[in-house]
Design an enzyme around this catalytic site. Sequence first.
Site, PDB file in Angstrom:
ATOM      1  N   LYS A 130       0.868  -1.187   0.000  1.00 40.88           N
ATOM      2  CA  LYS A 130       0.000   0.000   0.000  1.00 40.88           C
ATOM      3  C   LYS A 130       0.897   1.227   0.000  1.00 40.88           C
ATOM      4  O   LYS A 130       2.030   1.175   0.497  1.00 40.88           O
ATOM      5  CB  LYS A 130      -0.882   0.015   1.245  1.00 40.88           C
ATOM      6  CG  LYS A 130      -2.116   0.891   1.129  1.00 40.88           C
ATOM      7  CD  LYS A 130      -3.302   0.144   0.543  1.00 40.88           C
ATOM      8  CE  LYS A 130      -4.506   1.033   0.400  1.00 40.88           C
ATOM      9  NZ  LYS A 130      -5.723   0.264   0.112  1.00 40.88           N
ATOM     10  N   ASP A 170      -7.121   4.363  -4.303  1.00 38.78           N
ATOM     11  CA  ASP A 170      -7.726   4.214  -2.971  1.00 38.78           C
ATOM     12  C   ASP A 170      -8.326   5.594  -2.671  1.00 38.78           C
ATOM     13  O   ASP A 170      -8.596   6.374  -3.611  1.00 38.78           O
ATOM     14  CB  ASP A 170      -6.664   3.797  -1.924  1.00 38.78           C
ATOM     15  CG  ASP A 170      -7.275   3.387  -0.586  1.00 38.78           C
ATOM     16  OD1 ASP A 170      -7.841   2.294  -0.500  1.00 38.78           O
ATOM     17  OD2 ASP A 170      -7.218   4.174   0.381  1.00 38.78           O
TER      18      ASP A 170
HETATM   19  N1  LIG Z   1     -11.336   2.029  -4.298  1.00 37.73           N
HETATM   20  C1  LIG Z   1     -11.206   0.722  -4.116  1.00 37.73           C
HETATM   21  O1  LIG Z   1     -11.201  -0.060  -5.063  1.00 37.73           O
HETATM   22  C2  LIG Z   1     -11.073   0.161  -2.745  1.00 37.73           C
HETATM   23  C3  LIG Z   1     -11.273   0.944  -1.626  1.00 37.73           C
HETATM   24  N2  LIG Z   1     -11.273   0.346  -0.397  1.00 37.73           N
HETATM   25  C4  LIG Z   1     -11.503   1.136   0.807  1.00 37.73           C
HETATM   26  O2  LIG Z   1     -12.800   1.730   0.742  1.00 37.73           O
HETATM   27  C5  LIG Z   1     -12.804   2.972   1.473  1.00 37.73           C
HETATM   28  C6  LIG Z   1     -13.302   4.083   0.586  1.00 37.73           C
HETATM   29  O3  LIG Z   1     -12.458   4.197  -0.562  1.00 37.73           O
HETATM   30  P1  LIG Z   1     -12.944   4.883  -1.910  1.00 37.73           P
HETATM   31  O4  LIG Z   1     -14.420   4.847  -2.022  1.00 37.73           O
HETATM   32  O5  LIG Z   1     -12.118   4.300  -2.989  1.00 37.73           O
HETATM   33  O6  LIG Z   1     -12.446   6.376  -1.691  1.00 37.73           O
HETATM   34  P2  LIG Z   1     -13.061   7.742  -2.257  1.00 37.73           P
HETATM   35  O7  LIG Z   1     -11.974   8.716  -2.174  1.00 37.73           O
HETATM   36  O8  LIG Z   1     -13.719   7.500  -3.562  1.00 37.73           O
HETATM   37  O9  LIG Z   1     -14.205   8.073  -1.202  1.00 37.73           O
HETATM   38  C7  LIG Z   1     -13.922   8.143   0.152  1.00 37.73           C
HETATM   39  C8  LIG Z   1     -15.189   8.489   0.896  1.00 37.73           C
HETATM   40  O10 LIG Z   1     -14.960   8.332   2.286  1.00 37.73           O
HETATM   41  C9  LIG Z   1     -15.096   9.602   2.934  1.00 37.73           C
HETATM   42  N3  LIG Z   1     -14.014   9.769   3.922  1.00 37.73           N
HETATM   43  C10 LIG Z   1     -12.680   9.682   3.707  1.00 37.73           C
HETATM   44  N4  LIG Z   1     -12.008   9.916   4.830  1.00 37.73           N
HETATM   45  C11 LIG Z   1     -12.936  10.146   5.772  1.00 37.73           C
HETATM   46  C12 LIG Z   1     -12.866  10.450   7.153  1.00 37.73           C
HETATM   47  N5  LIG Z   1     -11.696  10.572   7.788  1.00 37.73           N
HETATM   48  N6  LIG Z   1     -14.054  10.621   7.821  1.00 37.73           N
HETATM   49  C13 LIG Z   1     -15.237  10.500   7.177  1.00 37.73           C
HETATM   50  N7  LIG Z   1     -15.360  10.224   5.873  1.00 37.73           N
HETATM   51  C14 LIG Z   1     -14.238  10.054   5.187  1.00 37.73           C
HETATM   52  C15 LIG Z   1     -14.922  10.629   1.846  1.00 37.73           C
HETATM   53  O11 LIG Z   1     -15.526  11.848   2.240  1.00 37.73           O
HETATM   54  P3  LIG Z   1     -14.845  13.242   1.828  1.00 37.73           P
HETATM   55  O12 LIG Z   1     -15.216  13.448   0.394  1.00 37.73           O
HETATM   56  O13 LIG Z   1     -15.455  14.241   2.757  1.00 37.73           O
HETATM   57  O14 LIG Z   1     -13.378  13.099   2.033  1.00 37.73           O
HETATM   58  C16 LIG Z   1     -15.626   9.930   0.699  1.00 37.73           C
HETATM   59  O15 LIG Z   1     -17.015  10.014   0.816  1.00 37.73           O
HETATM   60  C17 LIG Z   1     -11.369   3.134   2.007  1.00 37.73           C
HETATM   61  O16 LIG Z   1     -11.286   2.547   3.273  1.00 37.73           O
HETATM   62  C18 LIG Z   1     -10.548   2.297   1.016  1.00 37.73           C
HETATM   63  O17 LIG Z   1      -9.327   1.883   1.576  1.00 37.73           O
HETATM   64  C19 LIG Z   1     -11.117  -1.007  -0.231  1.00 37.73           C
HETATM   65  C20 LIG Z   1     -10.910  -1.801  -1.315  1.00 37.73           C
HETATM   66  C21 LIG Z   1     -10.750  -1.264  -2.647  1.00 37.73           C
HETATM   67  O1  LIG Z   2      -6.815  -2.696  -6.756  1.00 37.24           O
HETATM   68  C1  LIG Z   2      -5.851  -2.649  -6.026  1.00 37.24           C
HETATM   69  O2  LIG Z   2      -4.749  -3.079  -6.275  1.00 37.24           O
HETATM   70  C2  LIG Z   2      -5.937  -1.951  -4.701  1.00 37.24           C
HETATM   71  C3  LIG Z   2      -7.178  -2.146  -3.947  1.00 37.24           C
HETATM   72  C4  LIG Z   2      -6.970  -1.670  -2.558  1.00 37.24           C
HETATM   73  O3  LIG Z   2      -6.207  -0.775  -2.296  1.00 37.24           O
HETATM   74  C5  LIG Z   2      -7.652  -2.361  -1.496  1.00 37.24           C
HETATM   75  O4  LIG Z   2      -8.139  -3.470  -1.715  1.00 37.24           O
HETATM   76  O5  LIG Z   2      -7.718  -1.816  -0.381  1.00 37.24           O
END
Ligand SMILES: NC(=O)C1=CN([C@@H]2O[C@H](COP(=O)(O)OP(=O)(O)OC[C@H]3O[C@@H](n4cnc5c(N)ncnc54)[C@H](OP(=O)(O)O)[C@@H]3O)[C@@H](O)[C@H]2O)C=CC1
Ligand SMILES: O=C(O)CCC(=O)C(=O)O
Length: 451
Positions: A130, A170
Site C-alpha cells: 500500500k 484508494d
Molecule cells: N477504491 C477501491 O477499489 C477500494 C477501496 N477500499 C476502501 O474503501 C474505502 C473508501 O475508498 P474509496 O471509495 O475508494 O475512496 P473515495 O476517495 O472515492 O471516497 C472516500 C469516501 O470516504 C469519505 N471519507 C474519507 N475519509 C474520511 C474520514 N476521515 N471521515 C469521514 N469520511 C471520510 C470521503 O468523504 P470526503 O469526500 O469528505 O473526504 C468519501 O465520501 C477506504 O477505506 C478504502 O481503503 C477497499 C478496497 C478497494
Molecule cells: O486494486 C488494487 O490493487 C488496490 C485495492 C486496494 O487498495 C484495497 O483493496 O484496499
Amino acid sequence: MAASDHVDFATFMEGVNRRNPHQPEFVQAVQEVAEDIFDFIADKEEYHSQQILRRIAEPDRVVSFRVCWEDDNGNIRVQRGWRVQNNNAIGPYKGGIRFHPSVNESVLKFLAFEQTFKNALTGLPMGGGKGGSNFNPKGKSVREIMRFCQSFMTELFRHIGPDVDVPAGDIGVGGREIGFMFGQYKRITNHFNGVLTGKGLEYGGSLIRTEATGYGAVYFLENMLKHRGMDLHGKKAVISGSGNVATHAAEKIVQLGGKVLTLSDSGGFIHDPDGISQEKIDWVKAHKTHRRGRIEEYVEAYPAATFHAGKTPWGVPCDVALPCATQNELLGADARMLVENGCIAVSEGANMPSDLDAVHHFKAAKIMFAPGKAANAGGVAVSGLEMSQNSARRSWKEDELQAMLKDIMDGIHGRCIAYGDQGDGYVDYVKGANIAGFKKVADAMLAFGVV
Ligand SMILES: NC(=O)C1=CN([C@@H]2O[C@H](COP(=O)(O)OP(=O)(O)OC[C@H]3O[C@@H](n4cnc5c(N)ncnc54)[C@H](OP(=O)(O)O)[C@@H]3O)[C@@H](O)[C@H]2O)C=CC1
Ligand SMILES: O=C(O)CCC(=O)C(=O)O
C-alpha cells in the site's frame, strides 16, 4: 522449538506494540488477526518455529520519500510519500495509493498488512502493499493534482514494476490520478506495461474495475444472507461514504431489490427515507466525482432528505449496514446501536472501518459480520484480472469479468466458511478470513525457508 518456548498472545502483542510505537492503526490490524491466528497455530509447530506471524507483521520494506510540487501561485510545496511493501510470498506486491491528509506510516502499514491477507483470499497470485501521501487533493486545481501525481511517480517508479509491485487507487486516487501517474511512469521508463491498475479503458484498464469493490461487498453480503436462507429484497441498508466504494455498493443494493437510506462524507450524513434510487446515486456520483461537491448539497436536490452535520449514520434503523468510508468510522457504541436497532448483517466496504470494540461486539452478538479483507476484495480481484489482461495483451468482455468477480467473491465466502463455521449455525467470518488468508501466505513462506 519446544511447545513451552511458544510466545503467547499477550507477549506477542507486547512486542508488536514495542516495535511500532505511535502506530495505533497498525497495532490494531495486527491484533485483530493475531486473536484468531494464535488459536489456529496452537498445535502447528512449524508456524511457531519459523516465526511466520511475526514475519508477516514486519513489512518487507517501507520506502519514504519527499514529494515536491509547485502550486498555482508558484509556491513550492513539500509532502511526504510512502510505499509499504508488506509481503510478496504469493505474488508481486499489490495494493492502492491513498492521498489524504490523515495518511502516515501507521495507516499505510495497517493497510498493507490487511492487503496481504485480502489478496491471498482472492485466490489470485498477489502479495500485499500500500502507498500514499499526506497530500490533500481537496480544493486543488486539476493542474495542481497533475503536478503532484507526476512528482510522486518521479520517485515511486524506481520501486514498482509489473512483476515487482503494482499500485492502484484508494481514497483520493481515482481514474484521473492513475492516468497522471501512468503517464509519468511511461515517460520516465519508456515502458508501457501493467504497472498500475484502475487504468482508463483506452490504455489497458479493465471493464468493471471501477464498480468492483462496491459490487463485491454486496455480493459478499448476499452470500452471507443466502447462507442463512435470506436475500436482499426489501432490506433497508445504511451506507457510509459517498465515493467509489459507497456509490457502487448502493447501486448494487438497489439492483438487488434493497432500499438505501444513507450516504455520508467527512462533513456528515444524509438520510433519505424515500430511498436513494439509481437516479439519485447517479446524481451523487456526478456531484462527488465531477463537481467535487459535498454530500450535504444532496438535500437541495432531494428535499425529502435530511443532512446531519458531523454525524455518522449508524443510528438510523436498518437491516444491513455497509461502512464504506474509512478506518475506525464505526465504534463500539455504534455497533451496539446497530444490533439493538435490528441490524442483522454488516459488510465492510472500507478497510478496517469497525474498531476492535465494534468487531468484538458484532462477534458476541453473532450477527453476520464480513471484515473488509473478505468483503471488499472484489476491487483488488478485478485489479488482478486487469494484470492478467495486460500480460496477455487482451481485454475480456464485461459479462466474462462479471462472472469472474462473482465467482471470486463466492470463493472467498467459501474459504471463510471453511475456517469460520462454528458448527452451531454461526459463521465467524473474521476468523475464517484471517485463517484462510494467513494459511496461504504462511505455507508459501514455509516453502522458501528463512528469507
Ligand atoms: N477504491 C477501491 O477499489 C477500494 C477501496 N477500499 C476502501 O474503501 C474505502 C473508501 O475508498 P474509496 O471509495 O475508494 O475512496 P473515495 O476517495 O472515492 O471516497 C472516500 C469516501 O470516504 C469519505 N471519507 C474519507 N475519509 C474520511 C474520514 N476521515 N471521515 C469521514 N469520511 C471520510 C470521503 O468523504 P470526503 O469526500 O469528505 O473526504 C468519501 O465520501 C477506504 O477505506 C478504502 O481503503 C477497499 C478496497 C478497494
Ligand atoms: O486494486 C488494487 O490493487 C488496490 C485495492 C486496494 O487498495 C484495497 O483493496 O484496499
